[in-house]
Design an enzyme around this catalytic site. Structure first.
Site, PDB file in Angstrom:
ATOM      1  CG  ASP A 118      -1.714   4.599   2.814  1.00 35.14           C
ATOM      2  OD1 ASP A 118      -2.445   4.258   1.840  1.00 35.14           O
ATOM      3  OD2 ASP A 118      -1.469   4.025   3.778  1.00 35.14           O
ATOM      4  CD  GLU A 124      -4.427   7.714   5.711  1.00 34.88           C
ATOM      5  OE1 GLU A 124      -4.843   8.274   6.763  1.00 34.88           O
ATOM      6  OE2 GLU A 124      -4.577   6.706   5.366  1.00 34.88           O
ATOM      7  CD  GLU A 175      -2.679   0.774   2.595  1.00 38.18           C
ATOM      8  OE1 GLU A 175      -3.105  -0.467   2.972  1.00 38.18           O
ATOM      9  OE2 GLU A 175      -3.105   1.818   3.264  1.00 38.18           O
TER      10      GLU A 175
END
Ligand SMILES: *[C@@H]1O[C@H](CO)[C@@H](O)[C@H](O)[C@H]1NC(C)=O
Ligand SMILES: *[C@@H]1O[C@H](CO)[C@@H](O)[C@H](O)[C@H]1NC(C)=O
Length: 306
Positions: free
Chosen positions: A101, A103, A99
């Site tokens: 990311d 955010e 993953e």
């Protein structure tokens, strides 16, 4: 004559490929949750996600990718965005998933967003780096990019690299390079932890909250039926040093990244001795050598004028 028509044909094919890549949210994405709270706008050129007291919303790419350069322009929730989290990330499936990311943790009016980044490999994360942004991310769209190739995961903001997670498999650190990943984006309520450690809650009188997306582009190798299909010309461009496929930081972009990290990084797992008292051996964000004199100064254009 023959040569020029061949060149024209190549040019046309290149343009077609480029047009096909410029994202249309109807064609390239699908809503995954939120019961109508996510909406494609502007004839497919944009997508708005909303969040209210009942639910947030999210979408995903129709394709899965195995390496690529993914760009998205995002305009974050304005005003009092406390408790909201807007995400833009790549992820594979399962317990040992990979993953990558981005955010964005909201804040009360006038206080800064936190940009939180993380990389999971084989299910293991804990590689957070957090930043402030050097602009107001709610006023305009800004471009957030992930360059993911066999040697690097580079996070960039408006073309400025902020993080370079390197392939250190030779030192026993897993690198995401065998599991295809899909793009996901969402806007959700995380007011139990997101803003000032969860002390500040979402102000539902300001709902619905809206985050806007546009300019989705995936110059990426698509994974389909167990095969990786890269855009036409990727390897030729790589051979000429013009592709994301073998992109790495030039000395100049390395200096820009270090400038951002010095001025805007607010958390770095590599330096968190409390959390990793034994020392973090898995530091693929660190440089093996200091190839550049780090104390040299660098100003990005956006700092000039502040
Ligand atoms: C919100 O603002 C406060 C005060 O400036 C700051 O400490 C915090 O890191 C900001 N961001 C979040 C997500 O809480
Ligand atoms: C690095 O740059 C600084 C400032 O420009 C300079 O003072 C220092 O001597 C340099 N160090 C090395 C090892 O080149």
């Amino acid at each position: 004559m023959k040569t020029s028509s061949l060149l024209l044909a190549i040019a046309a094919a290149t343009c077609l490929a480029a047009v096909a890549r410029a994202g249309n949210f109807y064609q390239d994405t699908e809503m995954t949750w939120g019961d109508g709270r996510g909406k494609v706008v502007n004839a497919g050129r944009g997508l708005d996600l909303t969040l209210d007291r009942t639910s947030g919303s999210g979408f995903q790419s129709k394709s899965e990718y195995l390496f690529g350069k993914i760009d998205m322009q995002i305009k974050l929730v304005p005003g009092n965005s406390a408790g909201t989290v807007t995400t833009f990330y790549l992820s594979s499936h399962g317990d040992t998933h990979d993953e990558i990311d981005f955010e964005f943790l909201g804040n009360v009016t006038g206080e800064p967003y936190t940009l939180h980044t993380n990389v999971f490999t084989q299910g293991q994360g804990q590689r957070e780096q957090q930043f402030r942004l050097w602009f107001d991310p709610t006023r305009d769209f800004h471009t957030y990019s992930i360059v993911w190739n066999p040697q690097h995961v580079i996070f960039a903001v408006d073309g400025t690299p902020i993080r370079d997670f390197k392939n250190h498999e030779a030192r026993g650190v897993a690198f995401p390079r065998s599991q295809p990943m899909r793009l996901y984006a969402s806007l959700w309520n995380a007011d139990d932890w997101a803003t000032q450690g969860g002390r500040v809650k979402a102000d539902w009188s300001k709902a619905p909250f809206v985050a806007s997306f546009r300019g989705f582009s995936a110059d990426a190798c698509v994974w389909s039926d167990g095969r990786q299909q890269c855009p036409v010309g990727t390897m030729e461009a790589a051979a000429g040093g013009r592709s994301w496929w073998n992109q790495q930081l030039s000395d100049m972009s390395y200096r820009r990244m270090r400038w951002v990290q010095r001025k805007f990084m607010i958390y770095n797992y590599c330096e968190d001795a409390k959390r990793f008292p034994q020392g973090m051996i898995d530091r693929a964000d660190m440089d093996g050598s200091s190839r550049i004199n780090d104390s040299s100064s660098f100003q990005t254009p956006s700092e000039i004028g502040r």
